[in-house]
Design a protein around this motif. Structure first.
Motif, PDB file in Angstrom:
ATOM      1  N   ALA A 113       9.038 -13.867  14.801  1.00 36.04           N
ATOM      2  CA  ALA A 113       8.261 -13.773  16.039  1.00 36.04           C
ATOM      3  C   ALA A 113       8.969 -12.871  17.043  1.00 36.04           C
ATOM      4  O   ALA A 113      10.173 -13.007  17.277  1.00 36.04           O
ATOM      5  N   GLY A 114       8.204 -11.950  17.601  1.00 32.07           N
ATOM      6  CA  GLY A 114       8.740 -11.028  18.593  1.00 32.07           C
ATOM      7  C   GLY A 114       9.133  -9.679  18.029  1.00 32.07           C
ATOM      8  O   GLY A 114       9.448  -8.763  18.786  1.00 32.07           O
ATOM      9  N   ASP A 115       9.114  -9.533  16.702  1.00 22.02           N
ATOM     10  CA  ASP A 115       9.449  -8.247  16.094  1.00 22.02           C
ATOM     11  C   ASP A 115       8.227  -7.335  16.084  1.00 22.02           C
ATOM     12  O   ASP A 115       7.090  -7.787  15.912  1.00 22.02           O
ATOM     13  N   CYS A 116       8.487  -6.040  16.246  1.00 18.48           N
ATOM     14  CA  CYS A 116       7.458  -5.005  16.184  1.00 18.48           C
ATOM     15  C   CYS A 116       7.839  -4.011  15.103  1.00 18.48           C
ATOM     16  O   CYS A 116       9.022  -3.767  14.856  1.00 18.48           O
ATOM     17  N   VAL A 117       6.821  -3.425  14.485  1.00 18.36           N
ATOM     18  CA  VAL A 117       7.019  -2.475  13.390  1.00 18.36           C
ATOM     19  C   VAL A 117       6.062  -1.309  13.576  1.00 18.36           C
ATOM     20  O   VAL A 117       4.879  -1.513  13.871  1.00 18.36           O
ATOM     21  N   TRP A 118       6.582  -0.082  13.383  1.00 15.26           N
ATOM     22  CA  TRP A 118       5.759   1.129  13.386  1.00 15.26           C
ATOM     23  C   TRP A 118       6.132   1.938  12.157  1.00 15.26           C
ATOM     24  O   TRP A 118       7.283   2.392  12.031  1.00 15.26           O
ATOM     25  N   ILE A 119       5.182   2.088  11.233  1.00 12.78           N
ATOM     26  CA  ILE A 119       5.469   2.780   9.980  1.00 12.78           C
ATOM     27  C   ILE A 119       4.422   3.831   9.650  1.00 12.78           C
ATOM     28  O   ILE A 119       3.281   3.769  10.100  1.00 12.78           O
ATOM     29  N   ASP A 120       4.851   4.768   8.819  1.00 11.01           N
ATOM     30  CA  ASP A 120       4.003   5.818   8.279  1.00 11.01           C
ATOM     31  C   ASP A 120       3.449   5.310   6.948  1.00 11.01           C
ATOM     32  O   ASP A 120       4.194   5.112   5.986  1.00 11.01           O
ATOM     33  N   CYS A 121       2.160   5.098   6.880  1.00  3.95           N
ATOM     34  CA  CYS A 121       1.535   4.507   5.689  1.00  3.95           C
ATOM     35  C   CYS A 121       1.318   5.506   4.562  1.00  3.95           C
ATOM     36  O   CYS A 121       0.814   5.132   3.499  1.00  3.95           O
ATOM     37  N   ARG A 177       0.839  -1.193   0.000  1.00  5.35           N
ATOM     38  CA  ARG A 177       0.000   0.000   0.000  1.00  5.35           C
ATOM     39  C   ARG A 177       0.872   1.241   0.000  1.00  5.35           C
ATOM     40  O   ARG A 177       2.058   1.186   0.319  1.00  5.35           O
ATOM     41  N   LYS A 178       0.237   2.374  -0.295  1.00  2.00           N
ATOM     42  CA  LYS A 178       0.895   3.666  -0.190  1.00  2.00           C
ATOM     43  C   LYS A 178      -0.172   4.741  -0.122  1.00  2.00           C
ATOM     44  O   LYS A 178      -1.343   4.504  -0.436  1.00  2.00           O
ATOM     45  N   ASN A 179       0.226   5.894   0.320  1.00  6.51           N
ATOM     46  CA  ASN A 179      -0.650   7.068   0.401  1.00  6.51           C
ATOM     47  C   ASN A 179      -1.873   6.862   1.281  1.00  6.51           C
ATOM     48  O   ASN A 179      -2.946   7.384   0.994  1.00  6.51           O
ATOM     49  N   LEU A 180      -1.720   6.087   2.350  1.00  5.91           N
ATOM     50  CA  LEU A 180      -2.800   5.935   3.320  1.00  5.91           C
ATOM     51  C   LEU A 180      -2.614   6.975   4.421  1.00  5.91           C
ATOM     52  O   LEU A 180      -1.509   7.157   4.920  1.00  5.91           O
ATOM     53  N   ASN A 181      -3.671   7.638   4.799  1.00  4.42           N
ATOM     54  CA  ASN A 181      -3.614   8.564   5.932  1.00  4.42           C
ATOM     55  C   ASN A 181      -3.701   7.750   7.209  1.00  4.42           C
ATOM     56  O   ASN A 181      -4.745   7.671   7.850  1.00  4.42           O
ATOM     57  N   SER A 182      -2.568   7.112   7.534  1.00  8.44           N
ATOM     58  CA  SER A 182      -2.583   6.160   8.632  1.00  8.44           C
ATOM     59  C   SER A 182      -1.167   5.878   9.106  1.00  8.44           C
ATOM     60  O   SER A 182      -0.199   6.064   8.365  1.00  8.44           O
ATOM     61  N   TYR A 183      -1.079   5.395  10.321  1.00  9.23           N
ATOM     62  CA  TYR A 183       0.154   4.846  10.881  1.00  9.23           C
ATOM     63  C   TYR A 183      -0.177   3.421  11.273  1.00  9.23           C
ATOM     64  O   TYR A 183      -1.252   3.154  11.806  1.00  9.23           O
ATOM     65  N   LEU A 184       0.740   2.522  10.995  1.00  6.21           N
ATOM     66  CA  LEU A 184       0.523   1.095  11.255  1.00  6.21           C
ATOM     67  C   LEU A 184       1.532   0.621  12.281  1.00  6.21           C
ATOM     68  O   LEU A 184       2.735   0.839  12.126  1.00  6.21           O
ATOM     69  N   PHE A 185       1.023  -0.030  13.310  1.00  8.60           N
ATOM     70  CA  PHE A 185       1.878  -0.731  14.261  1.00  8.60           C
ATOM     71  C   PHE A 185       1.454  -2.182  14.238  1.00  8.60           C
ATOM     72  O   PHE A 185       0.265  -2.487  14.339  1.00  8.60           O
ATOM     73  N   PHE A 186       2.428  -3.094  14.075  1.00  8.79           N
ATOM     74  CA  PHE A 186       2.096  -4.504  14.157  1.00  8.79           C
ATOM     75  C   PHE A 186       3.170  -5.285  14.875  1.00  8.79           C
ATOM     76  O   PHE A 186       4.324  -4.859  14.972  1.00  8.79           O
ATOM     77  N   VAL A 187       2.749  -6.423  15.414  1.00  4.50           N
ATOM     78  CA  VAL A 187       3.620  -7.348  16.130  1.00  4.50           C
ATOM     79  C   VAL A 187       3.573  -8.681  15.402  1.00  4.50           C
ATOM     80  O   VAL A 187       2.493  -9.184  15.089  1.00  4.50           O
ATOM     81  N   VAL A 188       4.748  -9.246  15.141  1.00  4.49           N
ATOM     82  CA  VAL A 188       4.821 -10.602  14.604  1.00  4.49           C
ATOM     83  C   VAL A 188       4.737 -11.537  15.812  1.00  4.49           C
ATOM     84  O   VAL A 188       5.661 -11.613  16.618  1.00  4.49           O
TER      85      VAL A 188
END
Length: 162
Positions: free
Chosen positions: A69-77, A40-51
């Motif tokens: 497993a155990g990784d976390c991600v926080w990105i600007d969508c 995806r791109k150009n989403l007015n959103s921030y995504l946080f996810f945990v594996v």
């Protein structure tokens, strides 16, 4: 179509929440049963996810990284990104898409400090529990849900900084 088991809630925030709070747009969990690319791109959103389990990859800011497993991600969508579950060890994720009045400021401040958009904390349980709390709050949709979600998202961002 890729096979997966997913539980998610899409949320339409009130105009008050949009003006004053951090607010949930989507929250859920996913168990991939086979490889699947989500880009995806150009989403007015921030995504946080945990594996939670398994492996996969994330492509973000012209970099492809392996996640496990155990990784976390926080990105600007607003920026292009893609993630894909492993063929041999499909992942389980729990996530929240959010936005809000100060979301961009929090993210920008985090990045300016040179903190990583992906990290491996000693314990993912507090992150998973916070996302589960958001899920339950969005499911119940009582009159305090948006205020509670703002608190939980603030707690989540605080944990990310820590």
């Amino acid at each position: 179509m890729a096979k997966s088991s997913s539980n998610r809630i899409l949320v339409t925030p009130s105009s008050y929440a949009k003006a004053h709070y951090l607010y949930v747009q989507e929250v859920g969990s996913l168990k991939s049963l086979e490889p699947h690319i989500s880009s995806r791109k150009n989403l007015n959103s921030y995504l946080f996810f945990v594996v939670v389990n398994g492996h996969g990859t994330l492509t973000y800011q012209n970099e492809t990284i392996s996640l496990s497993a155990g990784d976390c991600v926080w990105i600007d969508c607003h920026l292009p990104y893609a993630h894909e579950s492993s063929e041999f060890d499909p992942w389980s994720l729990t996530w929240v898409h959010f936005d809000g009045n100060d979301a961009a400021h929090f993210y920008q401040s985090y990045m300016e400090q040179g903190l990583p958009y992906h990290f491996h904390p000693g314990n993912i349980l507090p992150f998973v529990e916070t996302i589960n709390t958001l899920y339950e709050s969005c499911r119940s949709q009582d009159f305090l849900s948006e205020l509670k979600n703002n608190r939980s998202l603030t707690d989540l961002i605080t944990m990310i900084y820590e």
